[in-house]
Design a protein around this motif. Structure first.
Motif, PDB file in Angstrom:
ATOM      1  N   CYS A  28       0.831  -1.211   0.000  1.00  0.00           N
ATOM      2  CA  CYS A  28       0.000   0.000   0.000  1.00  0.00           C
ATOM      3  C   CYS A  28       0.861   1.256   0.000  1.00  0.00           C
ATOM      4  CB  CYS A  28      -0.913  -0.024   1.228  1.00  0.00           C
ATOM      5  SG  CYS A  28      -1.943   1.453   1.395  1.00  0.00           S
ATOM      6  N   THR A  29       0.493   2.213  -0.837  1.00  0.00           N
ATOM      7  CA  THR A  29       1.229   3.482  -0.921  1.00  0.00           C
ATOM      8  C   THR A  29       0.465   4.619  -0.235  1.00  0.00           C
ATOM      9  OG1 THR A  29       0.224   4.003  -3.046  1.00  0.00           O
ATOM     10  CG2 THR A  29       2.314   2.801  -3.096  1.00  0.00           C
ATOM     11  N   CYS A  82      -2.360   5.996  -0.914  1.00  0.00           N
ATOM     12  CA  CYS A  82      -2.928   7.008  -1.816  1.00  0.00           C
ATOM     13  C   CYS A  82      -4.354   7.404  -1.424  1.00  0.00           C
ATOM     14  CB  CYS A  82      -2.901   6.501  -3.254  1.00  0.00           C
ATOM     15  SG  CYS A  82      -4.141   5.231  -3.594  1.00  0.00           S
ATOM     16  N   GLY A  83      -5.069   6.501  -0.782  1.00  0.00           N
ATOM     17  CA  GLY A  83      -6.418   6.806  -0.312  1.00  0.00           C
ATOM     18  C   GLY A  83      -7.536   6.506  -1.298  1.00  0.00           C
ATOM     19  N   ASN A  84      -7.203   6.049  -2.508  1.00  0.00           N
ATOM     20  CA  ASN A  84      -8.258   5.791  -3.512  1.00  0.00           C
ATOM     21  C   ASN A  84      -9.324   4.818  -3.010  1.00  0.00           C
ATOM     22  OD1 ASN A  84      -6.847   7.387  -5.226  1.00  0.00           O
ATOM     23  ND2 ASN A  84      -6.304   5.793  -6.702  1.00  0.00           N
ATOM     24  N   ILE A  89      -8.195   4.166   6.420  1.00  0.00           N
ATOM     25  CA  ILE A  89      -6.758   4.354   6.637  1.00  0.00           C
ATOM     26  C   ILE A  89      -6.494   4.118   8.128  1.00  0.00           C
ATOM     27  CG2 ILE A  89      -4.831   5.970   6.581  1.00  0.00           C
ATOM     28  CD1 ILE A  89      -5.690   5.091   3.798  1.00  0.00           C
ATOM     29  N   CYS A 141      -6.839   0.884  -7.325  1.00  0.00           N
ATOM     30  CA  CYS A 141      -5.603   0.820  -6.540  1.00  0.00           C
ATOM     31  C   CYS A 141      -4.380   0.818  -7.463  1.00  0.00           C
ATOM     32  CB  CYS A 141      -5.601  -0.442  -5.668  1.00  0.00           C
ATOM     33  SG  CYS A 141      -4.066  -0.622  -4.738  1.00  0.00           S
ATOM     34  N   CYS A 144      -2.733  -3.812  -4.769  1.00  0.00           N
ATOM     35  CA  CYS A 144      -2.629  -4.619  -3.551  1.00  0.00           C
ATOM     36  C   CYS A 144      -3.975  -5.143  -3.062  1.00  0.00           C
ATOM     37  CB  CYS A 144      -1.909  -3.871  -2.456  1.00  0.00           C
ATOM     38  SG  CYS A 144      -2.368  -2.173  -2.208  1.00  0.00           S
TER      39      CYS A 144
HETATM   40  S1  SF4 Z   1      -5.899   2.254  -3.244  1.00  0.00           S
HETATM   41 FE1  SF4 Z   1      -5.922   1.805  -1.047  1.00  0.00          FE
HETATM   42  S2  SF4 Z   1      -4.788  -0.122  -0.824  1.00  0.00           S
HETATM   43 FE2  SF4 Z   1      -4.290   0.752  -2.838  1.00  0.00          FE
HETATM   44  S3  SF4 Z   1      -2.418   1.934  -2.504  1.00  0.00           S
HETATM   45 FE3  SF4 Z   1      -4.167   3.336  -2.311  1.00  0.00          FE
HETATM   46  S4  SF4 Z   1      -4.634   3.374  -0.085  1.00  0.00           S
HETATM   47 FE4  SF4 Z   1      -3.339   1.580  -0.496  1.00  0.00          FE
END
Ligand code: SF4
Length: 78
Positions: free
Chosen positions: A12-13, A15-17, A28, A63, A67
């Motif tokens: 996981c990066t 990103c919050g998507n 999160i 994502c 992941c």
């Molecule tokens: S979409 Fe969710 S699981 Fe995927 S990198 Fe972003 S925060 Fe992490």
């Protein structure tokens, strides 16, 4: 339970998507990485069984780190 959602938190990066698209299933966590709500932990993977996919497929498609995996009857959907 027909659907299974798996989240590999090690990829996981943050990103919050997934949370933006599917806050019913994802949040999160305190460490800054995504977490599957009410899931079981299997080492670094989180696993959640569902009767329907809810918004998990759309979340998985959003994502960038790939992941999130969604399975239906053990067949990978995303
Ligand atoms: S979409 Fe969710 S699981 Fe995927 S990198 Fe972003 S925060 Fe992490």
């Amino acid at each position: 339970m027909v659907y299974r959602v798996e989240l590999d938190r090690s990829m996981c990066t943050s990103c919050g998507n997934c949370v933006d698209i599917c806050s019913e299933l994802f949040e999160i966590a305190e460490d800054g990485f995504s977490s599957l709500k009410n899931s079981e932990n299997d080492d670094e993977k989180q696993i959640l069984d569902l009767d329907n996919e809810m918004c998990s497929i759309e979340a998985a498609e959003s994502c960038p780190a790939m992941c999130i995996q969604v399975y239906k009857d053990d067949e990978e959907q995303v």
